[in-house]
Design an enzyme around this catalytic site. Sequence first.
Site, PDB file in Angstrom:
ATOM      1  N   GLY A 236       0.826  -1.217   0.000  1.00  0.00           N
ATOM      2  CA  GLY A 236       0.000   0.000   0.000  1.00  0.00           C
ATOM      3  C   GLY A 236       0.854   1.258   0.000  1.00  0.00           C
ATOM      4  O   GLY A 236       2.079   1.203  -0.174  1.00  0.00           O
ATOM      5  N   ASP A 291       7.367 -15.647  -5.854  1.00  0.00           N
ATOM      6  CA  ASP A 291       6.446 -16.551  -6.558  1.00  0.00           C
ATOM      7  C   ASP A 291       6.892 -16.813  -8.006  1.00  0.00           C
ATOM      8  O   ASP A 291       6.342 -17.685  -8.665  1.00  0.00           O
ATOM      9  CB  ASP A 291       5.029 -15.959  -6.575  1.00  0.00           C
ATOM     10  CG  ASP A 291       4.404 -15.896  -5.188  1.00  0.00           C
ATOM     11  OD1 ASP A 291       4.996 -16.467  -4.248  1.00  0.00           O
ATOM     12  OD2 ASP A 291       3.339 -15.275  -5.054  1.00  0.00           O
TER      13      ASP A 291
HETATM   14  N1  LIG Z   1      -1.632  -0.613  -9.787  1.00  0.00           N
HETATM   15  C1  LIG Z   1      -0.756  -0.029  -8.950  1.00  0.00           C
HETATM   16  N2  LIG Z   1      -0.396   1.266  -9.148  1.00  0.00           N
HETATM   17  C2  LIG Z   1       0.500   1.868  -8.332  1.00  0.00           C
HETATM   18  N3  LIG Z   1       1.062   1.260  -7.272  1.00  0.00           N
HETATM   19  C3  LIG Z   1       0.755  -0.013  -7.023  1.00  0.00           C
HETATM   20  C4  LIG Z   1      -0.189  -0.727  -7.833  1.00  0.00           C
HETATM   21  N4  LIG Z   1      -0.315  -1.969  -7.340  1.00  0.00           N
HETATM   22  C5  LIG Z   1       0.495  -2.035  -6.250  1.00  0.00           C
HETATM   23  N5  LIG Z   1       1.126  -0.865  -6.059  1.00  0.00           N
HETATM   24  C6  LIG Z   1       2.056  -0.544  -4.983  1.00  0.00           C
HETATM   25  O1  LIG Z   1       3.202  -1.387  -5.059  1.00  0.00           O
HETATM   26  C7  LIG Z   1       3.626  -1.765  -3.766  1.00  0.00           C
HETATM   27  C8  LIG Z   1       3.812  -3.252  -3.674  1.00  0.00           C
HETATM   28  O2  LIG Z   1       2.652  -3.941  -4.162  1.00  0.00           O
HETATM   29  P1  LIG Z   1       2.257  -5.374  -3.603  1.00  0.00           P
HETATM   30  O3  LIG Z   1       2.031  -5.304  -2.147  1.00  0.00           O
HETATM   31  O4  LIG Z   1       1.170  -5.899  -4.444  1.00  0.00           O
HETATM   32  O5  LIG Z   1       3.585  -6.231  -3.740  1.00  0.00           O
HETATM   33  P2  LIG Z   1       4.358  -6.712  -5.019  1.00  0.00           P
HETATM   34  O6  LIG Z   1       5.263  -5.634  -5.502  1.00  0.00           O
HETATM   35  O7  LIG Z   1       3.413  -7.263  -6.013  1.00  0.00           O
HETATM   36  O8  LIG Z   1       5.281  -7.829  -4.387  1.00  0.00           O
HETATM   37  P3  LIG Z   1       4.845  -9.315  -3.945  1.00  0.00           P
HETATM   38  O9  LIG Z   1       5.670 -10.204  -4.801  1.00  0.00           O
HETATM   39  O10 LIG Z   1       5.219  -9.408  -2.535  1.00  0.00           O
HETATM   40  O11 LIG Z   1       3.379  -9.468  -4.183  1.00  0.00           O
HETATM   41  C9  LIG Z   1       2.621  -1.227  -2.779  1.00  0.00           C
HETATM   42  O12 LIG Z   1       3.180  -0.115  -2.129  1.00  0.00           O
HETATM   43  C10 LIG Z   1       1.419  -0.838  -3.625  1.00  0.00           C
HETATM   44  O13 LIG Z   1       0.746   0.314  -3.140  1.00  0.00           O
HETATM   45  O1  LIG Z   2       2.020 -11.936   4.337  1.00  0.00           O
HETATM   46  P1  LIG Z   2       2.555 -11.086   3.244  1.00  0.00           P
HETATM   47  O2  LIG Z   2       3.772 -10.323   3.612  1.00  0.00           O
HETATM   48  O3  LIG Z   2       1.504 -10.241   2.626  1.00  0.00           O
HETATM   49  O4  LIG Z   2       3.082 -12.046   2.097  1.00  0.00           O
HETATM   50  C1  LIG Z   2       2.439 -13.185   1.641  1.00  0.00           C
HETATM   51  C2  LIG Z   2       2.473 -13.262   0.150  1.00  0.00           C
HETATM   52  O5  LIG Z   2       3.652 -12.776  -0.411  1.00  0.00           O
HETATM   53  C3  LIG Z   2       4.119 -13.650  -1.412  1.00  0.00           C
HETATM   54  O6  LIG Z   2       5.253 -14.289  -0.919  1.00  0.00           O
HETATM   55  C4  LIG Z   2       4.496 -12.897  -2.643  1.00  0.00           C
HETATM   56  O7  LIG Z   2       5.559 -12.063  -2.322  1.00  0.00           O
HETATM   57  C5  LIG Z   2       2.999 -14.634  -1.660  1.00  0.00           C
HETATM   58  O8  LIG Z   2       3.410 -15.884  -2.067  1.00  0.00           O
HETATM   59  C6  LIG Z   2       2.316 -14.640  -0.340  1.00  0.00           C
HETATM   60  O9  LIG Z   2       0.958 -14.920  -0.471  1.00  0.00           O
END
Ligand SMILES: Nc1ncnc2c1ncn2[C@@H]1O[C@H](COP(=O)(O)OP(=O)(O)OP(=O)(O)O)[C@@H](O)[C@H]1O
Ligand SMILES: O=P(O)(O)OC[C@H]1O[C@](O)(CO)[C@@H](O)[C@@H]1O
Length: 505
Positions: A236, A291
């Site tokens: 977030g 992942d």
């Molecule tokens: N569509 C988007 N536009 C702008 N920022 C985004 C969007 N989606 C996610 N973010 C921002 O990117 C950051 C990381 O997103 P998220 O928690 O989904 O993890 P991730 O980068 O996908 O990594 P993970 O592999 O852990 O899921 C957060 O700070 C979130 O607010």
């Molecule tokens: O509990 P958190 O920190 O949101 O992370 C869990 C998630 O993050 C991941 O490892 C992806 O980064 C997923 O496989 C898992 O569901």
Amino acid sequence: MASSHIILPKEEEVQVEADHDSPAQRPFQAPAGEAAPANGKAALPFSATCVRISRDSYPNLRALRNASSASIHDDDAAFVKLDEGDFGYVLDDVQHFTDYIPDLQTFPNPLQDHPAYSTVKQYFVNADDTVPEKVVIQKNSPRGVHFRRAGPRQRVYFDTEEVKACIVTCGGLCPGLNTVIRELVCGLSHMYNVNEVFGIQNGYKGFYSSNYLPMTPKSVNDIHKRGGTVLGTSRGGHDTKKIVDNIQDRGINQVYIIGGDGTQKGAYEIFKEVRRRGLKVAVAGIPKTIDNDIAVIDKSFGFDTAVEEAQRAINAAHVEASSAENGIGLVKLMGRYSGFIAMYATLASRDVDCCLIPESPFYLEGPGGLFEYIDRRLKENNHMVIVVAEGAGQDLIAQSIPAADQQDASGNKLLLDVGLWLTHKIKDYCKSKKMEMTIKYIDPTYMIRAIPSNASDNVYCTLLAHSAIHGAMAGYSFTVGMVNGRHAYIPFHVSITSSISFRKH
Ligand SMILES: Nc1ncnc2c1ncn2[C@@H]1O[C@H](COP(=O)(O)OP(=O)(O)OP(=O)(O)O)[C@@H](O)[C@H]1O
Ligand SMILES: O=P(O)(O)OC[C@H]1O[C@](O)(CO)[C@@H](O)[C@@H]1O
Ligand SMILES: [Mg+2]
């Protein structure tokens, strides 16, 4: 963006239906043996006279890479740069300062005078080098989509003194985060003599809510030996305007963003705003996803380490199961929308009888169901091991447990515990059959990702960080990644769309 015309292959000439690299199929179609690095050499000579093609060609590119139309936004067309060459060659290029800032000064790359590099023959990459997105093609296929090859350029768009870089880590943890941070700081300093590097604390929100931490090679010297991220991370809190306001106010001109698919989307938004404001700021995304679900890249860093650590849980499950009569060991591994960790851990272990992944729906009862298989394996072998990815069977669970539809701070759906659910279902089934059995459920969760990276991930992280630095110094904005064994600069619209197609919203 200059450009005029397009002579892309017509859609009907484009091979789309036999696309075995489609993201949804990737877990099944690209097992370890087939993912061998390509030599990166194009079969036909590169056309030096590429023509930049118009934005109207975007639908054709979409057809070329067989992406789902739902995952492509029309806004992206304004940021897509396509160059066409001979025999259906297309360069899906990354954004560069010169696309929106005229008359920029360039500088000789300081590496040319660096004692460690200047002796190496052909250290710099050729400006025209590109990397094919797909290496499996047929005789009459078009040459297809390519990405700009990563690496140091002979001329750079920053004077060393001018660089003010920052690094941020976002999303969940992953082995290797600290190695990437370390190598960004050390690489900037040792290769390009950059002294001003700052760490952003606790993810995107740190851009506007925390102090920026000065980082030096000395301060990061040992961090690669630790798991986690020394900068902190969060989900977030992405506020594009506030983030870019701070980048602008503090005079930052290189932004290194380490994170998964959500983070790359955030990086893309930052880049768009940077460009809208006409700022000379390079935005470099470094994909982190334990992942392994960013389809365009071969493998994400930390994945190997996580698979290796998962072996410990599988071994324990096997020991427990084989020491009991009708023993079942059940291991749940991470993988929200993709079963890469579960599948690779299974392939590596050889003790696993059954692997359940989100990409392949399963059912419990009746012929071909999980219960029937359990019956058979216990009769044959007296014990069995099941590995399940956390995202598997969510539809099934929802039928018996009302889903609360909760989300995390980034909007990711919170999953129901498939391991616990399966344990109860299997117990109930065996009880109904009056079958004596023991089931041990092991959920290593964060233990596979909160660890330092192994040797091969350390090397990978180092090279990724260096590729990111070379690209930013050369004035590009991109996601960096390994494509068919070669490091490439991937446009944001590709790194974010390819992962979306894994999702099953
Ligand atoms: N569509 C988007 N536009 C702008 N920022 C985004 C969007 N989606 C996610 N973010 C921002 O990117 C950051 C990381 O997103 P998220 O928690 O989904 O993890 P991730 O980068 O996908 O990594 P993970 O592999 O852990 O899921 C957060 O700070 C979130 O607010
Ligand atoms: O509990 P958190 O920190 O949101 O992370 C869990 C998630 O993050 C991941 O490892 C992806 O980064 C997923 O496989 C898992 O569901
Ligand atoms: Mg994610």
